[in-house]
Design a protein around this motif. Structure first.
Motif, mmCIF file in Angstrom:
data_model
loop_
_atom_site.group_PDB
_atom_site.id
_atom_site.type_symbol
_atom_site.label_atom_id
_atom_site.label_comp_id
_atom_site.label_asym_id
_atom_site.label_seq_id
_atom_site.Cartn_x
_atom_site.Cartn_y
_atom_site.Cartn_z
ATOM 1 N N GLN A 286 0.830 -1.196 0.000
ATOM 2 C CA GLN A 286 0.000 0.000 0.000
ATOM 3 C C GLN A 286 0.875 1.260 0.000
ATOM 4 O OE1 GLN A 286 -2.763 0.208 3.250
ATOM 5 N NE2 GLN A 286 -3.678 2.121 2.550
ATOM 6 N N SER A 287 1.962 1.234 0.767
ATOM 7 C CA SER A 287 2.865 2.377 0.802
ATOM 8 C C SER A 287 3.515 2.603 -0.554
ATOM 9 C CB SER A 287 3.946 2.160 1.868
ATOM 10 O OG SER A 287 3.375 2.080 3.155
ATOM 11 N N ILE A 288 3.952 1.513 -1.195
ATOM 12 C CA ILE A 288 4.575 1.636 -2.508
ATOM 13 C C ILE A 288 3.583 2.190 -3.518
ATOM 14 C CG2 ILE A 288 5.543 0.329 -4.437
ATOM 15 C CD1 ILE A 288 7.497 0.774 -2.182
ATOM 16 N N THR A 289 2.326 1.692 -3.462
ATOM 17 C CA THR A 289 1.308 2.184 -4.386
ATOM 18 C C THR A 289 1.074 3.676 -4.196
ATOM 19 O OG1 THR A 289 0.216 0.024 -4.439
ATOM 20 C CG2 THR A 289 -1.093 1.934 -5.113
ATOM 21 N N LEU B 81 4.627 10.579 -5.765
ATOM 22 C CA LEU B 81 5.959 11.137 -6.000
ATOM 23 C C LEU B 81 6.131 11.714 -7.407
ATOM 24 C CD1 LEU B 81 8.403 8.734 -4.113
ATOM 25 C CD2 LEU B 81 7.773 11.082 -3.526
ATOM 26 N N PRO B 82 5.643 11.032 -8.476
ATOM 27 C CA PRO B 82 5.788 11.647 -9.803
ATOM 28 C C PRO B 82 5.118 13.006 -9.916
ATOM 29 C CG PRO B 82 5.262 9.315 -10.016
ATOM 30 C CD PRO B 82 5.084 9.673 -8.565
ATOM 31 N N GLU B 83 4.078 13.235 -9.122
ATOM 32 C CA GLU B 83 3.362 14.509 -9.200
ATOM 33 C C GLU B 83 4.168 15.660 -8.610
ATOM 34 O OE1 GLU B 83 -0.406 14.012 -7.351
ATOM 35 O OE2 GLU B 83 -1.110 12.504 -8.777
ATOM 36 N N VAL B 84 5.051 15.344 -7.656
ATOM 37 C CA VAL B 84 5.831 16.409 -7.018
ATOM 38 C C VAL B 84 7.246 16.508 -7.586
ATOM 39 C CG1 VAL B 84 4.524 16.178 -4.881
ATOM 40 C CG2 VAL B 84 6.654 14.916 -5.142
#
Length: 275
Positions: free
Chosen positions: A78-81, A87-90
């Motif tokens: 769940q954390s990886i998802t 992360l790609p958004e920031v």
């Protein structure tokens, strides 16, 4: 878990029956002064549960290890998802292209594994079996997920991966003499590459996402494959005669071993800080 939490949990698992705080401290080595705080943390994590022991008060029993591991796996996934979505958004657009040195065989192969694992569309590999072998599990997984894998191998490979082309223009020994190293090229999605060389157990190399270098690496592998496809149209004797006697080819091959000489002058066979 902290060290104390892990020790207390292992003691509960090994007991297989509820234990009070004193027994947990005795079996685990957790100080009696902190054992109830430690058990409380396990309970809050859901890794242990409080049970009534009648007049003896409260005891503790562990969540079965299989259940704990399944829970940890779900939480990790769940954390990886979540990270893969956020992360790609920031992430800021790249302002510079990366290139960094790889100073030994371990770091070369580890970075090559990163590149193989990143492939989503196509993957180009070229190298000797000794360096390609550690990359095969990830390359096979990529292929199973639809990645187009193209491989050039110098030498015998009884367990090839992807669309494999054995290098037949020169023997591995002659290629090694010319290059001065076992050259490894790994390119994923034409976006990032690892290029390096191995001499015995020493190595040098670079990782880069510079488009110019990546393009050259891709074309190096594609050129080798294309040449072998063309050769297959020749009769074996005709090609051998062409390869050994054509004047234009003879001129290109006149620097026999020059790359190896340059590497020796640069100190690359020792693999110490070269890139």
């Amino acid at each position: 878990m902290s060290g104390y939490e892990a020790k207390a949990y292992v003691a509960l698992v090994a007991a297989g029956t509820p234990l009070n705080g004193y027994e947990v401290a005795k079996r685990s080595g957790v100080p009696r002064s902190t054992v109830y705080e430690t058990l409380g943390k396990l309970v809050s994590r859901g890794a242990a549960y409080e049970v009534r022991l009648g007049e003896a008060g409260v005891g503790y029993i562990s969540l079965p290890p299989a259940s704990l591991l399944d829970r940890m796996r779900r939480e990790f996934d769940q954390s990886i998802t979540t990270l893969s979505e956020t992360l790609p958004e920031v992430a800021a657009p790249a302002e510079v292209r990366l290139i960094h040195n790889l100073a030994d065989r371990s770091s070369l192969l580890t970075r090559a594994e990163d590149v193989v694992a990143a492939a989503r569309r196509d993957l180009f590999l070229s190298g000797w079996p000794a360096e390609l072998e550690p990359l095969k599990p990830l390359a096979r997984r990529a292929q199973a997920e639809g990645v187009d894998v193209s491989t050039v191998v110098f030498g015998e490979d009884p367990d090839p991966v992807g669309h494999t082309t054995p290098h037949r223009f020169s023997s591995p020994q002659v290629a090694l003499e010319n290059l001065g190293c076992r050259l490894l090229v790994v390119v994923a999605d034409r976006r990032q590459a690892v290029i390096g060389g191995v001499v015995n157990e020493d190595a040098w190399g670079v990782y880069t996402d510079d488009p110019a270098v990546v393009l050259v690496a891709v074309e190096y592998v594609r050129h080798d494959i294309a040449m072998h496809l063309i050769v297959e149209r020749f009769a074996a004797d005709d090609f051998e005669s062409f390869w050994t006697s054509d004047p234009a080819l003879a001129r290109l091959r006149a620097d026999h071993g020059a790359a190896a000489t340059l590497l020796r002058k640069a100190g690359a066979p020792g693999g110490r800080g070269q890139g």
